[in-house]
Write a protein that holds these residues in place. Structure first.
Motif, mmCIF file in Angstrom:
data_model
loop_
_atom_site.group_PDB
_atom_site.id
_atom_site.type_symbol
_atom_site.label_atom_id
_atom_site.label_comp_id
_atom_site.label_asym_id
_atom_site.label_seq_id
_atom_site.Cartn_x
_atom_site.Cartn_y
_atom_site.Cartn_z
ATOM 1 N N VAL A 95 -5.504 13.181 50.724
ATOM 2 C CA VAL A 95 -5.102 13.452 52.320
ATOM 3 C C VAL A 95 -5.355 14.706 53.039
ATOM 4 O O VAL A 95 -6.022 15.003 53.870
ATOM 5 C CB VAL A 95 -3.943 13.216 52.829
ATOM 6 N N ILE A 96 -5.262 15.563 51.906
ATOM 7 C CA ILE A 96 -6.021 16.840 52.768
ATOM 8 C C ILE A 96 -7.433 17.469 52.794
ATOM 9 O O ILE A 96 -7.579 18.182 53.879
ATOM 10 C CB ILE A 96 -5.165 18.553 51.436
ATOM 11 N N ALA A 97 -8.108 16.164 51.470
ATOM 12 C CA ALA A 97 -9.282 16.927 51.782
ATOM 13 C C ALA A 97 -9.841 15.338 53.796
ATOM 14 O O ALA A 97 -10.953 16.732 54.040
ATOM 15 C CB ALA A 97 -9.998 15.776 51.169
ATOM 16 N N GLY A 98 -9.106 14.763 53.790
ATOM 17 C CA GLY A 98 -9.328 13.873 53.936
ATOM 18 C C GLY A 98 -9.304 14.232 56.135
ATOM 19 O O GLY A 98 -9.648 14.934 56.921
ATOM 20 N N ILE A 99 -7.842 15.145 56.457
ATOM 21 C CA ILE A 99 -7.854 16.284 56.685
ATOM 22 C C ILE A 99 -8.426 16.949 57.446
ATOM 23 O O ILE A 99 -9.069 17.658 58.674
ATOM 24 C CB ILE A 99 -6.142 16.192 56.560
ATOM 25 N N ALA A 100 -8.858 17.969 56.276
ATOM 26 C CA ALA A 100 -9.863 19.200 56.782
ATOM 27 C C ALA A 100 -11.275 18.626 57.133
ATOM 28 O O ALA A 100 -11.548 18.990 57.994
ATOM 29 C CB ALA A 100 -9.675 19.896 55.338
ATOM 30 N N LEU A 131 -10.471 25.420 60.002
ATOM 31 C CA LEU A 131 -10.059 25.252 60.796
ATOM 32 C C LEU A 131 -10.853 25.883 61.582
ATOM 33 O O LEU A 131 -10.455 26.961 62.803
ATOM 34 C CB LEU A 131 -8.560 25.443 60.839
ATOM 35 N N GLY A 132 -11.390 24.758 62.496
ATOM 36 C CA GLY A 132 -11.502 25.503 63.984
ATOM 37 C C GLY A 132 -13.258 26.414 63.751
ATOM 38 O O GLY A 132 -12.878 27.311 64.973
ATOM 39 N N GLY A 133 -13.098 26.944 62.529
ATOM 40 C CA GLY A 133 -14.646 27.819 62.407
ATOM 41 C C GLY A 133 -15.749 28.121 63.054
ATOM 42 O O GLY A 133 -16.386 26.849 63.031
ATOM 43 N N LYS A 134 -16.165 29.323 63.084
ATOM 44 C CA LYS A 134 -17.868 28.573 63.513
ATOM 45 C C LYS A 134 -18.282 29.253 61.788
ATOM 46 O O LYS A 134 -17.890 29.150 61.149
ATOM 47 C CB LYS A 134 -17.965 29.973 64.005
ATOM 48 N N ALA A 135 -20.228 29.201 61.904
ATOM 49 C CA ALA A 135 -20.622 29.958 60.637
ATOM 50 C C ALA A 135 -19.818 30.977 60.007
ATOM 51 O O ALA A 135 -19.874 31.302 58.671
ATOM 52 C CB ALA A 135 -22.234 30.246 61.481
ATOM 53 N N VAL A 167 -18.335 18.011 54.159
ATOM 54 C CA VAL A 167 -18.384 18.340 55.507
ATOM 55 C C VAL A 167 -18.543 19.247 55.521
ATOM 56 O O VAL A 167 -18.972 19.498 56.781
ATOM 57 C CB VAL A 167 -17.181 17.774 55.290
ATOM 58 N N LEU A 168 -18.120 20.381 55.084
ATOM 59 C CA LEU A 168 -18.251 21.876 55.637
ATOM 60 C C LEU A 168 -19.570 22.274 55.446
ATOM 61 O O LEU A 168 -20.119 23.626 56.136
ATOM 62 C CB LEU A 168 -17.094 22.571 54.050
ATOM 63 N N MET A 169 -20.162 21.933 54.766
ATOM 64 C CA MET A 169 -21.190 22.440 54.494
ATOM 65 C C MET A 169 -22.473 21.657 56.019
ATOM 66 O O MET A 169 -23.738 22.335 56.300
ATOM 67 C CB MET A 169 -22.595 21.300 53.085
ATOM 68 N N SER A 203 -5.611 23.029 50.492
ATOM 69 C CA SER A 203 -5.124 23.431 51.917
ATOM 70 C C SER A 203 -5.542 24.648 52.585
ATOM 71 O O SER A 203 -5.515 24.722 53.104
ATOM 72 C CB SER A 203 -3.540 22.610 51.307
ATOM 73 N N ALA A 204 -5.727 25.383 51.572
ATOM 74 C CA ALA A 204 -5.741 27.205 51.975
ATOM 75 C C ALA A 204 -7.151 26.840 52.630
ATOM 76 O O ALA A 204 -7.210 27.294 53.591
ATOM 77 C CB ALA A 204 -5.917 28.334 50.932
ATOM 78 N N VAL A 205 -8.292 26.589 51.848
ATOM 79 C CA VAL A 205 -10.083 26.196 52.443
ATOM 80 C C VAL A 205 -10.029 25.456 53.905
ATOM 81 O O VAL A 205 -10.258 25.836 54.699
ATOM 82 C CB VAL A 205 -10.637 25.904 51.675
ATOM 83 N N GLY A 206 -8.784 24.910 53.522
ATOM 84 C CA GLY A 206 -9.100 23.599 55.474
ATOM 85 C C GLY A 206 -8.459 24.268 55.984
ATOM 86 O O GLY A 206 -9.195 25.143 57.421
ATOM 87 N N LEU A 207 -7.120 25.670 55.958
ATOM 88 C CA LEU A 207 -6.599 26.645 56.836
ATOM 89 C C LEU A 207 -7.736 27.367 57.120
ATOM 90 O O LEU A 207 -7.979 28.249 59.194
ATOM 91 C CB LEU A 207 -5.730 26.680 57.044
#
Lengths: 234, 107, 489
Positions: free
Chosen positions: A75-80, C149-153, B80-82, C142-146
């Motif tokens: 779910v985290i991966a999906g959210i991110a 979040l909304g970041g640029k390059a 996705v990040l890439m 989750s830390a990577v996602g944070l």
């Protein structure tokens, strides 16, 4: 700065040494018996697990906490992933094709794949299969539909998608907590209901896993919305 | 020497190969593939080693299933990040761009 | 009662992650405040229960180890659970004011925040090798996602780097788990430790421990594996940086320390322990030096984390083949270092965020004159700096004092030099920022005033880290509590 070939050489040596040491350790470990016989312990407790297939029993009963957290990771991966997509709709009109052959193929494949997913879910109780496999097949169906240009309006980062992402996880969680309220330990299924609960959890998990995977597939982000960042090169 | 032990040893080789790729290949997608090769190596060791002695052991099989889901989640997130990174910077590696190369320069 | 506390502790963050997923940022803030309240009460309740009754094992799903997953609820674990509750509430509160609620993607902040919290609790309490792996991944993703979040390059580059480093670290750890399972047939830490005590150092287990500790060191950013940390911690939003520096890197260290204390005595070696200690010392010196050289405020704080993490790894040499008393002293010193750095670094990052918000630039020179306008935030920054410099009466001082005694007690006097040099070097980079902010420049007289609540939060954290030195007796007494029963193998 080191020359490129020196780095390559050092890395090669490091990886070779590691693989060699690893192989030697595996060889050494393989020569001795294990002091704990976990498979025997597992088969002794199988009749209390509610399912006939040992892998499913481990995943959804003995080590269900792992599975709960694992779905959390998904779910985290999906959210991110969907946080990266800043458009109103995740649909990409460029992908809409009108290839008649593909369309004809899809008419055959999509229902077939959904039936296959249902079978995998049902089979999980006594042979290899289960929520993740079924969810992956459903997600693949979605990928096929998207590549074939079938419109999928539910795939916008709105409440519905987020509900879908969280559904399987929340049902799992509710069962876990309900068992704690019922006086058992956190995540302990009440006796007699084990089988039914596992089937319910597996079904909703299938849906959520498919949603997460599909959302990650379609949320490849292509727009220019930006957010100022701090601390970086100003 | 059983087939299972061979799997475990192959896992050791895969781990080393993947590590090399992750450290030395500059392209992000290749790094990610190398990570997945490493992951497969770990899973082979995890299943092959116990199976070598006592036959099929369902516990590591379940663990590997969990591990695969985690690896898929991480891989998908990385892709996705890439894509977003490529879209914003036009780059496929992690190298720091020099200030004049940066799109729009200093903003 | 304990059952309820455990269920509350494990369940609330996960449930709140799902709840906040369904709301937008503003609603999420209200929902989160309630969740924070529950979580703080539950953590405090559990801490008090353990302080009264001692620790216990908690079998999830009603299955005991080795078949099921056991949680190890002991004094150390609940102390870190409580630390997490304090720091995460502060960061959550700060983020609620700090983060722009009008950006649509910020709605995903709260679910990631709660998942991160649940991962941290899972790691503090984890007693199962594989479950710890899943907990680590929960934290990393989750830390990577944070960060992203909304970041640029630049933010995406930092988060990709962070993700790849974290994944590599986890895989090395998982490979170690695979080897240990192959060897012992059990995944319970306590079980494997019992088996090791009967059958010291079987062939092949050395590599398993080495792989696990190396992977976890990469995730903790131990020198020379630290390069991923400063970009990620520097570019994230301040509340996120605070969470990452104060708690996330400690989670992987905590597992490495637990493994070392349980298995190190039988499968570790003197050379390995000294090597890890040496790398930690290099981190202290090199990280502080780089912190001194940075031009960006948050990069200074991020490199300071690299240095402060270095101290933690002195645990390895100071607990290997030393007397029981010295080992306990070292463990207590490290625990205090984790807590005081957690509080001080969170305060520092939050205060740095306020300073950046106020002057509108992340550069240190831009701080000129800010001392007249934002004395509160600057004061908090300085107070936290005092704890990093390890001056009395801060928690940092007590921690280093204990480590100093442990070094002398075990005859490893060479670590004393590291402890002293680290304190001096951290004074250098903290004073550099102070000097910049007291400079007067006539043209810079316009500053943005952040809301008062943003300024209060870092102050509270800084005061807590200051007061920790005075309350260290009480904190440490919970750690040394007896354990209810030994784990089944």
């Amino acid at each position: 700065m080191m020359a490129g070939w020196v780095r390559t050489l050092i890395t090669t040596l490091l990886c070779l040494t590691l693989s060699g040491a690893l192989a030697a350790s595996i060889w050494a470990i393989a020569g001795n018996p294990t002091p704990v016989d976990l498979p025997r312990l597992l088969s002794e407790n199988m009749d209390r697990s509610g399912v006939a297939h040992p892998v499913t029993a481990v995943l959804l009963n003995f080590r269900s906490y792992d599975t709960l957290l694992e779905i959390g990771v998904l779910v985290i991966a999906g959210i991110a992933g969907i946080s990266m997509a800043k458009t109103a709709s995740l649909e990409d009109p460029e992908l809409r094709t009108s290839d008649t052959l593909l369309y004809a193929l899809q008419r055959w494949f999509v229902p077939l794949m959904l039936v296959l997913a249902g079978y995998l879910l049902w089979a999980g109780a006594e042979r290899p299969g289960g929520a993740f496999q079924a969810g992956a097949v459903v997600a693949a169906t979605g990928v096929l539909m998207r590549l074939g240009g079938i419109p999928m309006d539910f795939l916008r980062p709105g409440l519905l998608l987020r509900l879908g992402l969280g559904l399987g996880f929340s049902v799992f969680l509710v069962v876990a907590v309900a068992s704690a309220i019922g006086g058992e330990a956190f995540l302990a299924y009440p006796p007699g209901l084990t089988k039914a609960l596992i089937v319910v959890i597996e079904s909703v998990l299938t849906l959520s896993i498919a949603m997460v995977l599909l959302a990650l597939f379609v949320s490849a982000p292509v727009n220019d919305a930006e957010d100022p960042e701090e601390g970086g090169p100003a | 020497m059983t087939a299972s032990l061979l799997y475990a040893l192959a896992g050791a080789v895969l781990f080393g190969m993947g590590l090399y790729g992750l450290l030395r290949l500059p392209h992000l997608l290749r790094k990610l593939l190398a990570f997945n090769i490493m992951g497969s190596g770990v899973f082979l060791v995890m299943v092959g080693l116990p199976q070598h002695r006592g036959g099929a052991d369902p516990i590591p099989q379940a663990l590997v299933l969990t591990g695969i889901v985690v690896a898929i989640a991480a891989t998908a997130l990385a892709v996705v990040l890439m894509r977003r990174y490529y879209h914003l910077s036009g780059m496929t590696t992690l190298e720091e761009p020099s200030p004049e190369q940066r799109p729009g320069g200093r903003r | 009662m304990t059952l309820w506390l455990m269920a509350g502790l494990l369940f609330t963050p996960l449930a709140w992650a799902v709840l906040t997923l369904l709301t937008d940022f503003r609603w999420g803030r209200w929902v989160t405040s309630f969740g924070i309240l529950v979580q703080v009460l539950v953590s405090l309740g559990l801490w008090l229960t353990i302080a009264r009754d001692g620790g216990f094992y908690y079998g999830l799903g009603g299955w005991d180890a080795p078949l099921g997953i056991e949680l190890r609820v002991d004094g150390l674990a609940v102390t870190f659970v409580l630390l997490t509750a304090v720091v995460a509430s502060a960061c959550g509160w700060h983020a609620g004011v700090y983060i722009d609620p009008d950006k649509a993607w910020h709605r995903y902040f709260w679910p990631l925040f709660w998942f991160l919290w649940s991962g941290l609790n899972a790691v503090w309490l984890g007693g199962d090798l594989f479950n710890l792996y899943v907990g680590l991944e929960l934290i990393s993703l989750s830390a990577v996602g944070l960060v992203a979040l909304g970041g640029k390059a630049a933010a995406l580059r930092a988060s990709l780097r962070y993700l790849l480093a974290a994944l590599l670290g986890s895989l090395a750890y998982l490979l170690g788990v695979a080897l240990l399972y192959g060897q012992f047939g059990s995944l319970s830490i306590a079980g494997v430790a019992t088996l090791l005590a009967d059958n010291p150092a079987p062939a092949g287990s050395g590599l398993a421990l080495a792989l696990m500790v190396t992977g976890l060191s990469l995730k903790t950013a131990l020198f020379p594996l630290h390069q991923w940390l400063p970009p990620a911690h520097g570019i994230a939003k301040s509340p996120v940086s605070a969470l990452l520096s104060a708690l996330v890197v400690k989670a992987s260290f905590y597992i490495a320390a637990r493994l070392w204390l349980e298995f190190g005595a039988t499968i570790g070696s003197f050379a390995a322990a000294q090597l890890v200690g040496l790398l930690g010392s290099a981190a202290v010196v090199w990280g502080s030096w780089l912190a001194f050289r940075q031009q960006q405020l948050k990069q200074v704080v991020a490199y300071s984390s690299v240095a402060q993490i270095g101290y933690l790894f002195l645990l390895f040499p100071l607990t290997y083949s030393v007397s029981e008393a010295v080992s306990l002293q070292a463990q207590q010193g490290i625990t205090l270092q984790v807590i005081s750095h957690g509080l001080a670094k969170a305060a520092m990052f939050l205060a740095a965020g306020n300073l950046i918000l106020s002057v509108g630039s992340g550069r240190i020179e831009a701080l000129a004159g800010v001392s007249r306008f934002l004395p509160f935030s600057l004061f908090s920054f300085g107070l936290a700096g005092v704890s990093l410099m390890s001056l009395p009466p801060t928690g940092g001082f007590t921690a280093k004092w204990l480590l100093l005694q442990a070094s002398l007690g075990s005859g490893q006097w060479w670590w004393v030099a590291v402890l002293l040099a680290g304190g001096l070097l951290s004074a250098a980079y903290v004073f550099r920022i102070y000097r910049a902010s007291f400079l007067e420049r006539p043209e810079t007289d316009r500053f943005y005033h952040p809301p008062r609540s943003l300024e209060v939060i870092p102050l509270i954290l800084a005061l807590l880290s200051l007061g920790l030195g005075l309350a260290s007796e009480q904190v440490l007494s919970v750690m040394a509590l007896p354990f209810e029963e030994a784990g089944a193998p």
